[in-house]
Design a protein around this motif. Structure first.
Motif, PDB file in Angstrom:
ATOM      1  N   ASN A 131      42.045  21.144  25.704  1.00  0.00           N
ATOM      2  CA  ASN A 131      43.253  20.732  26.394  1.00  0.00           C
ATOM      3  C   ASN A 131      42.861  20.197  27.770  1.00  0.00           C
ATOM      4  OD1 ASN A 131      45.779  20.408  27.402  1.00  0.00           O
ATOM      5  ND2 ASN A 131      46.419  22.534  27.134  1.00  0.00           N
ATOM      6  N   LEU A 132      43.305  18.988  28.106  1.00  0.00           N
ATOM      7  CA  LEU A 132      42.980  18.395  29.396  1.00  0.00           C
ATOM      8  C   LEU A 132      43.720  19.053  30.552  1.00  0.00           C
ATOM      9  CD1 LEU A 132      42.701  14.597  28.565  1.00  0.00           C
ATOM     10  CD2 LEU A 132      40.887  16.189  29.132  1.00  0.00           C
ATOM     11  N   HIS A 133      44.647  19.950  30.277  1.00  0.00           N
ATOM     12  CA  HIS A 133      45.343  20.666  31.345  1.00  0.00           C
ATOM     13  C   HIS A 133      44.494  21.813  31.886  1.00  0.00           C
ATOM     14  CE1 HIS A 133      48.934  18.334  30.861  1.00  0.00           C
ATOM     15  NE2 HIS A 133      48.961  18.603  29.557  1.00  0.00           N
ATOM     16  N   GLN A 134      43.416  22.153  31.192  1.00  0.00           N
ATOM     17  CA  GLN A 134      42.490  23.148  31.710  1.00  0.00           C
ATOM     18  C   GLN A 134      41.580  22.466  32.739  1.00  0.00           C
ATOM     19  OE1 GLN A 134      40.536  24.341  28.136  1.00  0.00           O
ATOM     20  NE2 GLN A 134      42.131  25.807  27.565  1.00  0.00           N
ATOM     21  N   PRO A 135      41.448  23.041  33.939  1.00  0.00           N
ATOM     22  CA  PRO A 135      40.713  22.363  35.013  1.00  0.00           C
ATOM     23  C   PRO A 135      39.259  22.041  34.668  1.00  0.00           C
ATOM     24  CG  PRO A 135      41.917  24.239  35.884  1.00  0.00           C
ATOM     25  CD  PRO A 135      42.050  24.286  34.401  1.00  0.00           C
ATOM     26  N   MET A 136      38.560  22.963  34.028  1.00  0.00           N
ATOM     27  CA  MET A 136      37.150  22.731  33.705  1.00  0.00           C
ATOM     28  C   MET A 136      36.993  21.601  32.687  1.00  0.00           C
ATOM     29  SD  MET A 136      34.187  23.612  34.428  1.00  0.00           S
ATOM     30  CE  MET A 136      32.932  24.823  34.280  1.00  0.00           C
ATOM     31  N   VAL A 137      37.824  21.595  31.680  1.00  0.00           N
ATOM     32  CA  VAL A 137      37.776  20.540  30.664  1.00  0.00           C
ATOM     33  C   VAL A 137      38.107  19.192  31.298  1.00  0.00           C
ATOM     34  CG1 VAL A 137      38.825  19.712  28.521  1.00  0.00           C
ATOM     35  CG2 VAL A 137      38.308  22.131  28.789  1.00  0.00           C
ATOM     36  N   ALA A 138      39.113  19.166  32.164  1.00  0.00           N
ATOM     37  CA  ALA A 138      39.510  17.912  32.823  1.00  0.00           C
ATOM     38  C   ALA A 138      38.390  17.396  33.730  1.00  0.00           C
ATOM     39  CB  ALA A 138      40.787  18.124  33.617  1.00  0.00           C
ATOM     40  N   GLN A 139      37.700  18.282  34.437  1.00  0.00           N
ATOM     41  CA  GLN A 139      36.602  17.850  35.303  1.00  0.00           C
ATOM     42  C   GLN A 139      35.436  17.289  34.502  1.00  0.00           C
ATOM     43  OE1 GLN A 139      35.571  21.209  37.688  1.00  0.00           O
ATOM     44  NE2 GLN A 139      37.156  20.791  39.227  1.00  0.00           N
ATOM     45  N   ILE A 140      35.081  17.954  33.422  1.00  0.00           N
ATOM     46  CA  ILE A 140      33.982  17.462  32.584  1.00  0.00           C
ATOM     47  C   ILE A 140      34.352  16.121  31.968  1.00  0.00           C
ATOM     48  CG2 ILE A 140      32.643  17.918  30.487  1.00  0.00           C
ATOM     49  CD1 ILE A 140      32.843  20.903  31.192  1.00  0.00           C
ATOM     50  N   TRP A 141      35.576  16.000  31.475  1.00  0.00           N
ATOM     51  CA  TRP A 141      36.030  14.762  30.853  1.00  0.00           C
ATOM     52  C   TRP A 141      36.045  13.605  31.857  1.00  0.00           C
ATOM     53  CZ3 TRP A 141      36.109  12.641  26.414  1.00  0.00           C
ATOM     54  CH2 TRP A 141      36.929  11.560  26.154  1.00  0.00           C
ATOM     55  N   THR A 142      36.544  13.868  33.058  1.00  0.00           N
ATOM     56  CA  THR A 142      36.578  12.831  34.099  1.00  0.00           C
ATOM     57  C   THR A 142      35.164  12.421  34.493  1.00  0.00           C
ATOM     58  OG1 THR A 142      38.653  13.734  34.929  1.00  0.00           O
ATOM     59  CG2 THR A 142      37.453  12.272  36.395  1.00  0.00           C
ATOM     60  N   GLY A 143      34.275  13.396  34.631  1.00  0.00           N
ATOM     61  CA  GLY A 143      32.893  13.075  34.982  1.00  0.00           C
ATOM     62  C   GLY A 143      32.190  12.252  33.920  1.00  0.00           C
ATOM     63  N   LEU A 144      32.377  12.614  32.661  1.00  0.00           N
ATOM     64  CA  LEU A 144      31.763  11.841  31.578  1.00  0.00           C
ATOM     65  C   LEU A 144      32.341  10.431  31.505  1.00  0.00           C
ATOM     66  CD1 LEU A 144      31.503  14.492  28.723  1.00  0.00           C
ATOM     67  CD2 LEU A 144      29.630  13.455  29.993  1.00  0.00           C
ATOM     68  N   ASN A 145      33.648  10.294  31.712  1.00  0.00           N
ATOM     69  CA  ASN A 145      34.256   8.965  31.702  1.00  0.00           C
ATOM     70  C   ASN A 145      33.743   8.109  32.845  1.00  0.00           C
ATOM     71  OD1 ASN A 145      35.826   9.058  29.387  1.00  0.00           O
ATOM     72  ND2 ASN A 145      37.512  10.054  30.436  1.00  0.00           N
ATOM     73  N   ARG A 146      33.619   8.680  34.030  1.00  0.00           N
ATOM     74  CA  ARG A 146      33.095   7.914  35.166  1.00  0.00           C
ATOM     75  C   ARG A 146      31.643   7.519  34.961  1.00  0.00           C
ATOM     76  NH1 ARG A 146      35.362  10.651  40.698  1.00  0.00           N
ATOM     77  NH2 ARG A 146      37.548  10.149  40.342  1.00  0.00           N
ATOM     78  N   LEU A 147      30.902   8.361  34.312  1.00  0.00           N
ATOM     79  CA  LEU A 147      29.491   8.085  34.062  1.00  0.00           C
ATOM     80  C   LEU A 147      29.291   7.013  32.996  1.00  0.00           C
ATOM     81  CD1 LEU A 147      26.681   9.134  34.920  1.00  0.00           C
ATOM     82  CD2 LEU A 147      26.823  10.733  33.025  1.00  0.00           C
ATOM     83  N   LEU A 148      30.121   7.028  31.956  1.00  0.00           N
ATOM     84  CA  LEU A 148      29.909   6.129  30.816  1.00  0.00           C
ATOM     85  C   LEU A 148      30.760   4.865  30.839  1.00  0.00           C
ATOM     86  CD1 LEU A 148      29.545   8.834  28.063  1.00  0.00           C
ATOM     87  CD2 LEU A 148      27.757   7.412  29.025  1.00  0.00           C
TER      88      LEU A 148
END
Length: 93
Positions: A35-52
């Motif tokens: 769930n993207l509403h979880q802070p840790m999941v949202a941070q990892i997802w945002t970081g991977l998107n910015r990287l790729l």
């Protein structure tokens, strides 16, 4: 030649595992396991998107628009695998 091959192999391996984590995480988000509403999941997802995203954007410009299905990660993943396993070893050895 090993001075060139070693770092290139390392970069391609790191890119492979980062892309693999991004692809698996996108599946888990789409199937609502994560769930993207979880802070840790949202941070990892945002970081991977910015990287790729700098890798995916040029590929998306070339590929035809298949709106619900994004083929850019698949194309980039295949390019990384073929560079890592087939093209780089045949050029350097």
């Amino acid at each position: 030649m090993m001075a060139i091959y070693g770092p290139l192999q390392l970069i391609l391996n790191v890119a492979f595992f980062i892309m693999l984590a991004h692809i698996i995480m996108s599946w888990l988000i789409n199937f609502q396991v994560l769930n993207l509403h979880q802070p840790m999941v949202a941070q990892i997802w945002t970081g991977l998107n910015r990287l790729l995203e700098p890798i995916y954007t040029p590929i998306r410009r070339v590929l035809p628009d298949t709106h619900p299905l994004d083929l850019a990660p698949l194309v980039a993943f295949i390019v990384i695998i073929s560079l890592r396993d087939y093209i780089l070893p045949s050029i350097l050895f």
